[in-house]
Design an enzyme around this catalytic site. Structure first.
Site, PDB file in Angstrom:
ATOM      1  N   HIS A 164      38.596  44.627  40.438  1.00  0.00           N
ATOM      2  CA  HIS A 164      39.818  43.942  40.868  1.00  0.00           C
ATOM      3  C   HIS A 164      40.681  43.488  39.692  1.00  0.00           C
ATOM      4  O   HIS A 164      41.841  43.107  39.891  1.00  0.00           O
ATOM      5  CB  HIS A 164      39.482  42.767  41.805  1.00  0.00           C
ATOM      6  CG  HIS A 164      38.914  41.569  41.133  1.00  0.00           C
ATOM      7  ND1 HIS A 164      37.555  41.274  41.123  1.00  0.00           N
ATOM      8  CD2 HIS A 164      39.503  40.558  40.454  1.00  0.00           C
ATOM      9  CE1 HIS A 164      37.353  40.150  40.485  1.00  0.00           C
ATOM     10  NE2 HIS A 164      38.513  39.688  40.057  1.00  0.00           N
ATOM     11  N   ASP A 229      34.971  44.742  54.249  1.00  0.00           N
ATOM     12  CA  ASP A 229      33.804  45.536  54.618  1.00  0.00           C
ATOM     13  C   ASP A 229      32.897  45.687  53.405  1.00  0.00           C
ATOM     14  O   ASP A 229      32.355  44.717  52.920  1.00  0.00           O
ATOM     15  CB  ASP A 229      34.221  46.884  55.199  1.00  0.00           C
ATOM     16  CG  ASP A 229      34.937  46.718  56.534  1.00  0.00           C
ATOM     17  OD1 ASP A 229      35.780  47.561  56.860  1.00  0.00           O
ATOM     18  OD2 ASP A 229      34.657  45.731  57.234  1.00  0.00           O
ATOM     19  N   SER A 305      36.091  36.293  36.020  1.00  0.00           N
ATOM     20  CA  SER A 305      35.829  37.527  36.754  1.00  0.00           C
ATOM     21  C   SER A 305      35.627  38.689  35.794  1.00  0.00           C
ATOM     22  O   SER A 305      36.371  38.835  34.823  1.00  0.00           O
ATOM     23  CB  SER A 305      37.006  37.867  37.673  1.00  0.00           C
ATOM     24  OG  SER A 305      37.229  36.858  38.618  1.00  0.00           O
TER      25      SER A 305
END
Length: 372
Positions: A164, A229, A305
C-alpha cells in the site's frame, strides 16, 4: 477436488516441526518451500500514478472471519501470486506464475479489519538516537521510502515494504515512478570530521541519503483485493535499487507459528510520523494469528507501515543466533472479537508461498530459494 487437495498441501508446505520437548534455545524450523516460477510476461499500459499515498489501510474481516472463510482454489492462488513489475521509466508488466510442489507436510491456519488508535495504554516505543545505534545492525536495515513509509534491507539491492506504500489497490501512488529509498547518515559538521557526540547532551543530527528505485514488484493479490477480502494478506512489495546500498541486510524467513516465537514476541523499527526524523523501535506479544496475518498490539503510528517484523532464533545448521524478517507491518485494524470491537496492529506473515515468491524476486533462481 484434486486442485483443492493440492492447494491444502501448498498452504501447509513442508516444515520440519520443532520438537515438542522443551529446548533452551528457540530454534529456526527447517522449512521446505514450494517453487514459484514465471510462466509468461505481458506488457501493460503505463500507469497514471494518480493515487494518494496512504500510510495505513483498512480491512473488514478479523481473525475469526478469515479462519472461517473458504480456501482459495489453486488457480486463485496462482493469480494472487502473479505480479506486476513497475520500472523507473514508467513501463509496466504483468507476470503470470506457476506453482510447483516438490515436498509436503506442515503447519498453518488462515485474517483481517479499521483505523486510528495505534497506541495501547503507555507508549512503549523507543526512539533510537546516536550513530552508534542507528548505523549498526539491526537498526541500520530500516530505511525510509519517499512515499512516507518504512522498508527493510533484505539483500544487496533489495528493500521489502508494504504494497500500500506503492499502490492503493487500484492505481500506483503519486511518486511511485520516481520512488526513492532514504538511508540515515550523520550530518558532517564543519571542521569536525570524525567528531563524536558522546560528550554532547543532544543526540547527533542525522540526514537521509537517497537512492532511486530501479523496479518494483507488487503481487496481484493486493492489486485485485484493494485491502478487502483477501487483500490485506498480500500487502507486501519488493523494491530493487539502482545501485547496491553496501549495508548489512536482514534475511527473510518463513514465519513460524506464534507459539514457536521466543516469548511469543515480535520486533520492528520504523519511521513513525509523530516522531519525524527518528527511527522508532518496539516489541510486543502476538495476540492472534491466521495463516497470512499476525495480530498484535505493538505501539505504532502511520509511517511505520512497511517495517520488517523480525525475531531472533538459533540457527541449528550454522550454530549461531540469527535474526530473520518473518512479516511486514501493514497497519491498524478494528477487529470484531466475538461481537466486541477490538483494535490491533497487523503484520503480513511470510508464508512458504510468499517466501518462494519474494526469494525468487531477489535471487532470480528457485534453486536458491528451497530452504525457508
Amino acid at each position: 477436488m484434486a486442485a483443492l487437495s493440492t492447494l491444502i498441501l501448498l498452504l501447509c508446505a513442508a516444515v520440519d516441526v520443532m520438537p515438542s520437548s522443551p529446548h533452551w534455545k528457540p530454534t529456526w524450523p527447517s522449512y521446505r518451500v514450494p517453487v514459484i516460477l514465471p510462466q509468461s510476461t505481458l506488457n501493460l499500459d503505463k500507469p497514471q500514478f494518480d493515487a494518494e499515498a496512504r500510510l495505513e489501510v483498512v480491512s473488514p474481516c478479523g481473525p475469526a472471519c478469515h479462519k472461517s472463510s473458504p480456501l482459495p482454489t489453486y488457480e486463485e492462488v496462482k493469480n494472487y501470486l502473479s505480479y506486476e513489475t513497475l520500472y523507473a521509466n514508467g513501463s509496466l508488466t504483468e507476470t503470470e506464475v506457476g506453482i510447483y510442489i516438490l515436498s509436503n507436510s506442515g503447519d498453518g491456519s488462515r485474517g483481517r479489519s479499521r483505523t486510528k488508535r495505534q497506541i495501547y495504554g503507555y507508549d512503549s516505543r523507543f526512539s533510537i538516537f546516536g550513530k552508534d545505534f542507528l548505523l549498526n545492525y539491526p537498526f541500520s536495515t530500516s530505511v525510509k521510502l519517499s512515499t512516507g513509509c518504512t522498508g527493510t534491507l533484505v539483500a544487496e539491492k533489495h528493500v521489502l515494504t508494504a504494497a500500500h506504500c506503492i499502490h492503493d489497490g487500484k492505481s500506483y501512488v503519486k511518486g511511485a515512478q520516481k520512488l526513492r529509498v532514504g538511508f540515515l547518515k550523520p550530518k558532517q559538521k564543519d571542521g569536525s570530521k570524525g567528531s563524536n557526540s558522546t560528550n554532547s547532551a543532544m543526540p547527533e543530527k542525522m540526514k537521509f541519503q537517497w537512492i532511486r528505485v530501479k523496479r518494483t514488484h507488487v503481487p496481484k493479490g493486493w492489486i485485485k483485493g484493494n485491502a478487502n477480502d483477501i487483500g490485506m494478506d498480500y500487502d507486501y512489495a519488493l523494491l530493487e535499487l539502482k545501485k547496491p546500498h553496501k549495508r548489512k541486510f536482514m534475511k527473510i524467513g518463513v514465519s513460524p507459528p506464534a507459539r514457536h516465537l521466543p516469548g511469543g514476541r515480535i520486533h520492528f523499527s520504523g519511521y513513525d510520523n509523530d516522531r519525524p526524523g527518528n527511527l522508532v523501535y518496539r516489541f510486543c506479544d502476538v495476540k492472534d494469528e491466521t495463516y497470512d496475518l499476525l495480530y498484535q498490539q505493538c505501539d505504532a503510528q502511520p509511517g511505520a507501515s512497511g517495517s520488517g517484523v523480525y525475531v531472533r532464533m538459533w540457527k541449528r545448521q550454522n550454530h549461531k543466533w540469527e535474526r530473520k524478517i518473518i512479516g511486514i507491518f501493514s497497519g491498524h485494524q478494528w477487529v470484531d472479537m466475538n461481537g466486541t470491537p477490538q483494535d490491533f496492529n497487523v503484520a503480513v506473515r511470510i508464508t512458504p508461498l510468499k517466501y518462494a515468491q519474494i526469494c525468487y524476486w531477489i535471487k532470480g533462481n528457485y534453486l536458491d530459494c528451497r530452504e525457508g
